[in-house]
Design a protein around this motif. Structure first.
Motif, mmCIF file in Angstrom:
data_model
loop_
_atom_site.group_PDB
_atom_site.id
_atom_site.type_symbol
_atom_site.label_atom_id
_atom_site.label_comp_id
_atom_site.label_asym_id
_atom_site.label_seq_id
_atom_site.Cartn_x
_atom_site.Cartn_y
_atom_site.Cartn_z
ATOM 1 N N GLN A 36 -2.738 -1.035 7.886
ATOM 2 C CA GLN A 36 -2.342 0.430 7.735
ATOM 3 C C GLN A 36 -2.754 1.001 9.323
ATOM 4 N N VAL A 39 0.108 -0.380 11.991
ATOM 5 C CA VAL A 39 1.257 0.198 11.708
ATOM 6 C C VAL A 39 1.304 1.634 12.432
ATOM 7 N N SER A 40 0.248 2.290 12.255
ATOM 8 C CA SER A 40 0.000 3.757 12.628
ATOM 9 C C SER A 40 -0.047 3.772 14.128
ATOM 10 N N ALA A 62 4.291 0.403 4.874
ATOM 11 C CA ALA A 62 5.155 0.669 6.002
ATOM 12 C C ALA A 62 6.468 0.301 5.174
ATOM 13 N N ALA A 65 9.468 -1.291 7.016
ATOM 14 C CA ALA A 65 9.632 -2.470 7.251
ATOM 15 C C ALA A 65 10.490 -3.705 6.580
#
Length: 377
Positions: A36, A39-40, A62, A65
């Protein structure tokens, strides 16, 4: 390279491809938390591939993705050849204590990605343990081919610096410290995140459960057994009971909780009178809720995080007596963390994300420069 492509035909899309490799989709909430945060921190203008076991929890983090079965080696190798950047994202992936084959798996993905022209990024990593001489030799050979690295502990940083002096790298607290902090609310429960471990024999487990039983009785507190890793932790309470290692009173006030999200974990620890984590990311998430805490360490990474957050920590290799454990835990009940210290750790951990952002800016500058050179030639 031509031989590899005949076996694994590759079609590269127009958008840059980032391949995130890690222990994702294995129902370990610590790795979900790492993903998390990772991805951010990524730029949006790329195609994202993620190696996973179960895609459902990963796609919840995500949604855009594309997932690749991390246990299907050929599929992962094809993804590595497609990638413009391969990111080993969080945890201690370059180690052989889990198994030598696990280390070879990640090194093979890195090698194939590099053969295909991808850049290699180590993000939020711990380096080791590397118990075999061949493991140390292989990792030492691969590190110089990485573009950048961020490490989550001093020992890993220093080892990497000795083995790859020219590799740009940063050291910061574990990336999960970047997740939002919360105020401690308090409540009535003792919350623990314990895991099966060969470091504890029957005598060691009995010492822990006797101390827990005494504290629970003293506080009239229920005990929540938080299964942070569903497949490894969810049966621990029953296993201890079956082995005769759980006092009858403690069994009666205990429940196992298998959280399906990080939000559930945060809600539970936010309302705990005391958290007793053994898992690293359970410790971090509880401290982000400023919860009262005393840790148990099965691995040096837990001791390092506990020291960083001023959390009392007991190594499983040197458990004290039941009375000493009880005194230690009793002293931490209803004593929340200093929110300012928690915020300092959050700021320090942002160096991992800053590294990715700087890398993205440098790549954009490089692409603009290439385009300008082509237009003027």
């Amino acid at each position: 390279m031509l031989g590899v492509n005949r076996l694994l035909p590759v079609v590269r899309p127009a958008a840059p491809v980032l391949l995130l490799c890690g222990y994702y989709g294995e129902h370990n909430l610590g790795d979900d938390a790492l993903l998390q945060v990772l991805v951010s921190a990524l730029p949006e203008s790329q195609q994202l591939l993620i190696t996973v076991r179960d895609p459902v929890p990963v796609l919840a983090l995500a949604p855009s993705a594309v997932t690749v079965n991390r246990r299907a080696l050929v599929s992962c190798l094809r993804a590595a050849l497609r990638a413009d950047v391969l990111v080993l994202g969080g945890g201690s992936l370059l180690q052989d204590s889990t198994s030598f084959s696990s280390l070879v798996y990640y090194l093979l993905l890195m090698a194939v990605a590099r053969i295909g022209g991808a850049e290699l990024v180590l993000w939020g990593q711990g380096l080791g343990p590397l118990q075999r001489w061949i493991s140390r030799m292989l990792v030492r050979a691969v590190l110089p081919f990485c573009k950048v690295a961020s490490w989550r502990d001093q020992r890993s940083f220093e080892l990497a610096r000795r083995w790859a002096r020219s590799l740009p790298m940063v050291l910061a607290a574990d990336p999960v410290w970047q997740m939002p902090a919360r105020p401690w609310i308090g409540g009535d429960a003792i919350v623990l995140s314990w895991r099966p471990t060969p470091l504890l024999d029957h005598s060691g487990w009995r010492r822990l459960t006797d101390a827990l039983d005494a504290l629970s009785a003293e506080l009239a507190a229920p005990v929540i057994w938080l299964a942070f890793h569903e497949h490894q932790d969810a049966q621990l309470l029953q296993q201890l009971s079956d082995a005769g290692l759980l006092p009858k009173r403690l069994k009666g006030c205990s429940t196992t909780l298998v959280p399906q999200s990080l939000e559930v974990v945060s809600d539970v620890v936010q309302r705990a009178r005391l958290v007793l984590p053994m898992r690293l990311h359970a410790l971090i998430l509880a401290r982000l809720s400023n919860s009262p805490m005393a840790a148990l360490s099965y691995d040096p990474k837990v001791e390092a995080a506990a020291a960083m957050a001023s959390v009392p920590c007991t190594p499983l290799t040197s458990l004290p007596s039941v009375d000493a454990l009880l005194d230690l835990w009793r002293a931490e009940v209803d004593r929340p963390a200093d929110p300012n210290q928690t915020e300092d750790l959050r700021c320090q951990a942002s160096a991992h994300s800053d590294l990715l952002k700087r890398m993205a800016v440098d790549d954009r500058r490089s692409h603009r420069s290439d385009a300008h050179n082509r237009s003027t030639n």
